[in-house]
Design an enzyme around this catalytic site. Structure first.
Site, PDB file in Angstrom:
ATOM      1  N   LYS A  88      42.951  61.377  64.563  1.00  0.00           N
ATOM      2  CA  LYS A  88      44.105  61.405  63.646  1.00  0.00           C
ATOM      3  C   LYS A  88      44.937  62.645  63.946  1.00  0.00           C
ATOM      4  O   LYS A  88      44.391  63.736  64.111  1.00  0.00           O
ATOM      5  CB  LYS A  88      43.630  61.414  62.185  1.00  0.00           C
ATOM      6  CG  LYS A  88      43.010  60.077  61.744  1.00  0.00           C
ATOM      7  CD  LYS A  88      42.612  60.116  60.286  1.00  0.00           C
ATOM      8  CE  LYS A  88      41.802  58.891  59.887  1.00  0.00           C
ATOM      9  NZ  LYS A  88      42.549  57.658  59.722  1.00  0.00           N
TER      10      LYS A  88
ATOM     11  N   HIS B 212      32.781  61.409  59.393  1.00  0.00           N
ATOM     12  CA  HIS B 212      34.161  61.845  59.153  1.00  0.00           C
ATOM     13  C   HIS B 212      34.246  63.162  58.366  1.00  0.00           C
ATOM     14  O   HIS B 212      34.993  64.062  58.731  1.00  0.00           O
ATOM     15  CB  HIS B 212      34.942  60.761  58.403  1.00  0.00           C
ATOM     16  CG  HIS B 212      34.887  59.410  59.066  1.00  0.00           C
ATOM     17  ND1 HIS B 212      34.865  59.247  60.421  1.00  0.00           N
ATOM     18  CD2 HIS B 212      34.866  58.150  58.547  1.00  0.00           C
ATOM     19  CE1 HIS B 212      34.832  57.947  60.720  1.00  0.00           C
ATOM     20  NE2 HIS B 212      34.822  57.271  59.598  1.00  0.00           N
TER      21      HIS B 212
HETATM   22  C1  BG6 Z   1      35.167  53.791  58.794  1.00  0.00           C
HETATM   23  C2  BG6 Z   1      34.228  53.356  57.710  1.00  0.00           C
HETATM   24  O1  BG6 Z   1      34.504  54.604  59.729  1.00  0.00           O
HETATM   25  O2  BG6 Z   1      36.233  54.527  58.223  1.00  0.00           O
HETATM   26  C3  BG6 Z   1      34.956  52.544  56.655  1.00  0.00           C
HETATM   27  O3  BG6 Z   1      33.198  52.566  58.282  1.00  0.00           O
HETATM   28  C4  BG6 Z   1      36.141  53.293  56.138  1.00  0.00           C
HETATM   29  O4  BG6 Z   1      34.084  52.208  55.585  1.00  0.00           O
HETATM   30  C5  BG6 Z   1      37.006  53.789  57.291  1.00  0.00           C
HETATM   31  O5  BG6 Z   1      36.889  52.419  55.300  1.00  0.00           O
HETATM   32  C6  BG6 Z   1      38.104  54.685  56.797  1.00  0.00           C
HETATM   33  O6  BG6 Z   1      38.973  54.968  57.839  1.00  0.00           O
HETATM   34  P1  BG6 Z   1      40.491  55.349  57.555  1.00  0.00           P
HETATM   35  O7  BG6 Z   1      41.045  55.671  58.904  1.00  0.00           O
HETATM   36  O8  BG6 Z   1      41.112  54.135  56.911  1.00  0.00           O
HETATM   37  O9  BG6 Z   1      40.463  56.506  56.628  1.00  0.00           O
END
Ligand code: BG6
Length: 499
Positions: free
Chosen positions: A199, A257
């Site tokens: 990102k 994340h």
């Molecule tokens: C993924 C998860 O890694 O990231 C999901 O498995 C989640 O559950 C997603 O919804 C969120 O990604 P972003 O980019 O939409 O914040």
């Protein structure tokens, strides 16, 4: 980038990720002229598809997910790069078809990027089967003795593997998977993906910290009171119960994340912007994390989760987690890092809020709240990407202070209409051989080391905090607020669009 032919083999091309992200990202890179000139994209799946089915699938994917950049003439060229190869992932003999298909495309001497966008239980099969057929060499994309392979060609070509999350289910399985992967691929060939690192705003944390001089002197325990990372989603489990109910928020979001965002915020300045320097520092931060006490954790489940299709009626899977974590080094000792993430929450927002300490001495009349507010630096990862700095300012014609924001919004500052998708950057980096924004083997294990005891404690320790229910559309259970109140902190949210 070298200019030899490159083949990208997408395992799981019929799946959701390929449709929503991988194909559009490849197309976007293609129209920006960033892909190798001689590129073939081979969709790999177990369905009885033909090249035409794949082309049709890719077309639909672009029409649905890349509408703004779809262009007929570019598509007519792009489609010529696509073909399909059928492989039954656990069956070694079916990889011969793939190998022959790839060799046919390039005489067996091109670069190879294998992208695993498949269920994690098949990672091991794919890695071993590629290895068994000699398809994993870094100095020869094709099998040994393939036709037209001169020594010079061999020296330059590479093969790499991109592996999606989740990488392992816990420390033990991650270590086991690392061992299998390393029995076939050298670590330098392995690209473990965490799309948050792709990102723009996450990458900008590094630029903000290390391309400026004003932040680094105050980026420590003397000036910072606490750091908060919020990753809130409005979506619920949706159709993903089969995966999610066995994983929960700690494995799905926190292990990867949130800890990645934390390590970008907390790492020491690397000596260079390269993969080794960067990842060494990230690993050091994760390794300096103090074991999280169970009393410093909150687990929640949104009301109605158990009645979602595919979720066990007595499921104890958390859809929300909050925790307080400390990093035991000179920079951060005893400064709380609060992390929280949940599904079915009020607003989709990913943000990092860094709260500074209050001035040591007040010379002005105080605000109504009785004190200055803490200065806060908010890094808005998504949506409404930007950076806000909240400062105290004098209200004109009055003698008291008020908190006001200095704001950077990406759409104003960079006139960016749509930021590139994270996958666009990451696929390109994998093709170009830059693993800086991918997770190294020791890094993934260090992250599991932090979350494993929490997950196990919640499952087996009778003294663990009980599961809290929270209403859909809320900011999570009240216990998450109490976690901060103990230290007279509160969750702060900036970067929110008005509702
Ligand atoms: C993924 C998860 O890694 O990231 C999901 O498995 C989640 O559950 C997603 O919804 C969120 O990604 P972003 O980019 O939409 O914040």
């Amino acid at each position: 980038m070298n200019d030899r032919p490159t083949v990208i083999a997408i395992f799981g091309v019929t799946g959701d990720l390929a449709r929503r992200k991988l194909i559009p990202s490849l197309y976007s890179n293609y129209i920006k002229g960033r892909l190798p000139e001689q590129l073939r994209i081979v969709g790999v799946g177990r369905r009885e598809w033909t090249d035409a089915t794949l082309i049709d699938h890719a077309h639909q994917s672009l029409k649905n997910y890349a509408t703004a950049i779809y262009e007929q003439r570019a598509w007519d060229r792009f489609r010529k790069m696509l073909s399909y190869s059928k492989v039954n992932l656990p069956q070694p003999e079916t990889y011969k078809n793939l190998r022959d298909d790839l060799d046919r495309l390039d005489n067996g001497y091109s670069n190879r990027l294998y992208y695993l966008s498949i269920a994690p239980e098949f990672y091991q099969d794919v890695v071993c089967n590629l290895g068994a057929l000699g398809m994993a060499r870094s100095n020869g994309g094709g099998r040994a003795g393939a036709r037209s392979q001169s020594p010079a060609d061999t020296a330059q070509s590479w093969s790499r593997i991109v592996i999606e999350k989740p990488f392992g289910y816990n420390m033990e399985t991650a270590q086991a998977l690392n061992r299998v992967v390393h029995s076939v691929f050298d670590e330098s060939q392995v690209y473990r993906i965490d799309h948050y690192l792709g990102k723009e705003t996450a990458q900008n944390i590094l630029f903000m910290r290390f391309a400026n001089t004003i932040f680094e002197p105050v980026w420590n325990r003397s000036h910072i009171s606490n750091v908060q990372v919020t990753v809130a989603e409005t979506v619920d489990v949706g159709t993903r119960a089969g995966y999610y109910d066995g994983s929960g928020v700690m494995r799905d979001m926190v292990q990867n994340h949130l800890l990645q965002l934390l390590s970008l915020i907390a790492m020491e300045p690397p000596s260079a912007f390269d993969a080794d320097a960067l990842r060494n520092e990230k690993v050091k931060v994760l390794q300096a994390a103090r074991a999280v006490k169970l009393e410093d954790t909150v687990r929640g489940q949104y009301a109605g989760y158990r009645s979602a299709a595919g979720v066990a009626p007595d499921s104890c899977t958390p859809t929300f987690a909050a925790l307080k974590l400390f990093i035991d080094n000179w920079r951060w000792k005893d400064i709380p890092f609060y992390l929280r993430s949940g599904k079915a929450m009020r607003q989709k927002t990913t943000q990092v809020n860094i709260q500074f300490k209050r001035p040591p001495n007040s010379i002005f009349e105080l605000t109504e709240s009785g004190d200055y507010s803490r200065n806060m630096l908010s890094i808005c990862i998504q949506p409404d990407e930007g950076i806000h700095l909240t400062i105290e300012a004098k209200i004109p014609d009055q003698q008291i202070a008020k908190s006001v924001d200095m704001e950077l919004h990406y759409d104003n500052a960079f006139e960016a209409e749509d930021l590139p998708d994270a996958y666009e950057r990451l696929i390109l980096d994998a093709i170009n051989g830059d693993p800086a924004l991918f997770i190294r083997g020791d890094e993934i294990e260090s992250a599991w080391k932090i979350v494993d005891p929490i997950i196990d404690g919640w499952a087996f320790d009778p003294a663990a905090p009980a599961m809290q229910n929270y209403a859909q559309g809320s900011w999570g259970p009240a216990a998450a607020d109490k976690l901060l109140e103990r230290e007279e902190h509160i969750w702060r949210l900036s970067c929110l669009h008005q509702t």
